[in-house]
Design an enzyme around this catalytic site. Structure first.
Site, PDB file in Angstrom:
ATOM      1  N   ASP A  65     -63.290  50.653  12.334  1.00  9.99           N
ATOM      2  CA  ASP A  65     -62.718  49.503  13.042  1.00  9.99           C
ATOM      3  C   ASP A  65     -62.962  49.624  14.533  1.00  9.99           C
ATOM      4  O   ASP A  65     -63.012  50.741  15.058  1.00  9.99           O
ATOM      5  CB  ASP A  65     -61.200  49.467  12.855  1.00  9.99           C
ATOM      6  CG  ASP A  65     -60.771  48.607  11.687  1.00  9.99           C
ATOM      7  OD1 ASP A  65     -61.640  48.025  11.023  1.00  9.99           O
ATOM      8  OD2 ASP A  65     -59.559  48.512  11.453  1.00  9.99           O
ATOM      9  N   TYR A  67     -61.549  49.585  18.394  1.00 13.44           N
ATOM     10  CA  TYR A  67     -60.247  49.904  18.979  1.00 13.44           C
ATOM     11  C   TYR A  67     -59.427  48.622  19.077  1.00 13.44           C
ATOM     12  O   TYR A  67     -59.952  47.552  19.382  1.00 13.44           O
ATOM     13  CB  TYR A  67     -60.419  50.495  20.372  1.00 13.44           C
ATOM     14  CG  TYR A  67     -61.145  51.823  20.405  1.00 13.44           C
ATOM     15  CD1 TYR A  67     -60.621  52.953  19.784  1.00 13.44           C
ATOM     16  CD2 TYR A  67     -62.362  51.961  21.079  1.00 13.44           C
ATOM     17  CE1 TYR A  67     -61.273  54.173  19.830  1.00 13.44           C
ATOM     18  CE2 TYR A  67     -63.023  53.175  21.133  1.00 13.44           C
ATOM     19  CZ  TYR A  67     -62.483  54.277  20.508  1.00 13.44           C
ATOM     20  OH  TYR A  67     -63.139  55.481  20.561  1.00 13.44           O
ATOM     21  N   PHE A  78     -66.747  53.966  18.904  1.00 13.73           N
ATOM     22  CA  PHE A  78     -66.255  55.117  19.677  1.00 13.73           C
ATOM     23  C   PHE A  78     -66.300  54.895  21.190  1.00 13.73           C
ATOM     24  O   PHE A  78     -65.745  55.683  21.941  1.00 13.73           O
ATOM     25  CB  PHE A  78     -66.997  56.415  19.316  1.00 13.73           C
ATOM     26  CG  PHE A  78     -66.758  56.886  17.919  1.00 13.73           C
ATOM     27  CD1 PHE A  78     -65.534  57.445  17.559  1.00 13.73           C
ATOM     28  CD2 PHE A  78     -67.728  56.765  16.939  1.00 13.73           C
ATOM     29  CE1 PHE A  78     -65.286  57.870  16.262  1.00 13.73           C
ATOM     30  CE2 PHE A  78     -67.497  57.192  15.632  1.00 13.73           C
ATOM     31  CZ  PHE A  78     -66.274  57.735  15.295  1.00 13.73           C
ATOM     32  N   HIS A 187     -64.106  63.598  10.415  1.00  7.93           N
ATOM     33  CA  HIS A 187     -63.970  62.603  11.488  1.00  7.93           C
ATOM     34  C   HIS A 187     -63.511  63.318  12.768  1.00  7.93           C
ATOM     35  O   HIS A 187     -62.753  64.288  12.705  1.00  7.93           O
ATOM     36  CB  HIS A 187     -62.948  61.549  11.084  1.00  7.93           C
ATOM     37  CG  HIS A 187     -62.966  60.328  11.941  1.00  7.93           C
ATOM     38  ND1 HIS A 187     -62.301  60.259  13.144  1.00  7.93           N
ATOM     39  CD2 HIS A 187     -63.586  59.134  11.773  1.00  7.93           C
ATOM     40  CE1 HIS A 187     -62.498  59.064  13.678  1.00  7.93           C
ATOM     41  NE2 HIS A 187     -63.282  58.364  12.879  1.00  7.93           N
TER      42      HIS A 187
END
Length: 226
Positions: A65, A67, A78, A187
């Site tokens: 997703d 942010y 990211f 992750h």
């Protein structure tokens, strides 16, 4: 339809734009924007496809997703807009870069320099409602981004796929590992980074693979200040 994406992506994904699911997806996002704050801004939803043309992709990094905090998302997974606090997952990415390649962490989280070098920073879901993680999942966006991953796998050679976390790793089925390099790790979230992301050395491994196949390595260093 003018999505302002690169011509190579436009050609590869032309069939997706004509599908019923894509029209429904566009209607869904438009209705959401009419009622809620949606990230990223409309002009940056397809930023990954603008910054990294398909015919230049050599590394793929997958997120899930965007942010969902104010002004963070700008269409690259990211990455955050300049001037904002570096998110925890990205801090761990910077830690790994420093250990792996000796790169000093920058003061910001803007990763556009990677995108400009052929690193596709792709979220599976390209939009999200403010303060509501996962709110735009399962409305067709994953079908579209799966098509994009498949296009890279089919049309490019010797691409490095960095799959961090279970969700990203589920996309490995779209990639022929005899044609490409698939790197898997936990992750980089603080909840899981110590369980296999930190110490994975994916950045040096990616460059080694690229150079072995006659492809220019990625300069992973980001200017300290922008």
């Amino acid at each position: 339809m003018n999505l302002q994406i690169s011509p190579s992506w436009e050609a590869a994904l032309a069939n997706e734009f004509t599908q019923d699911y894509f029209a429904k997806l566009m209607d869904f996002v438009a209705n959401e924007r009419a009622k809620h704050t949606i990230y990223p801004p409309e002009h940056q939803v397809f930023e990954a496809f603008k910054r990294t043309p398909l015919d230049q992709v050599k590394v793929v990094i997958l997120g899930q997703d965007p942010y969902h905090g104010p002004n963070q998302a700008h269409g690259l997974c990211f990455s955050v807009q300049r001037g904002l606090t570096i998110p925890p997952s990205l801090r761990n990415i910077y830690k790994e870069l420093q250990v792996d390649l000796g790169i000093t962490p920058p003061s910001h989280g803007h990763l556009v320099r990677w995108a400009q070098q052929g690193v596709l920073l792709l979220n599976a879901t390209l939009t999200v409602r403010a303060d509501s993680a996962g709110s735009h999942q399962k409305h067709g966006r994953e079908q579209f981004t799966d098509a994009a991953i498949a296009a890279v796998a089919q049309q490019r050679q010797h691409v490095v796929f960095m799959l961090w976390g279970n969700y990203a790793q589920s996309k490995a089925t779209l990639v022929d590992d005899t044609k490409h390099c698939i790197l898997k790790a936990a992750h980089p979230s603080p909840l899981s980074a110590s369980r296999g992301f930190l110490g994975c050395k994916h950045f040096s491994k990616a460059n080694t693979y690229l150079e072995q196949h006659g492809i220019e390595a990625v300069d992973w260093e980001i200017p300290l200040f922008e």
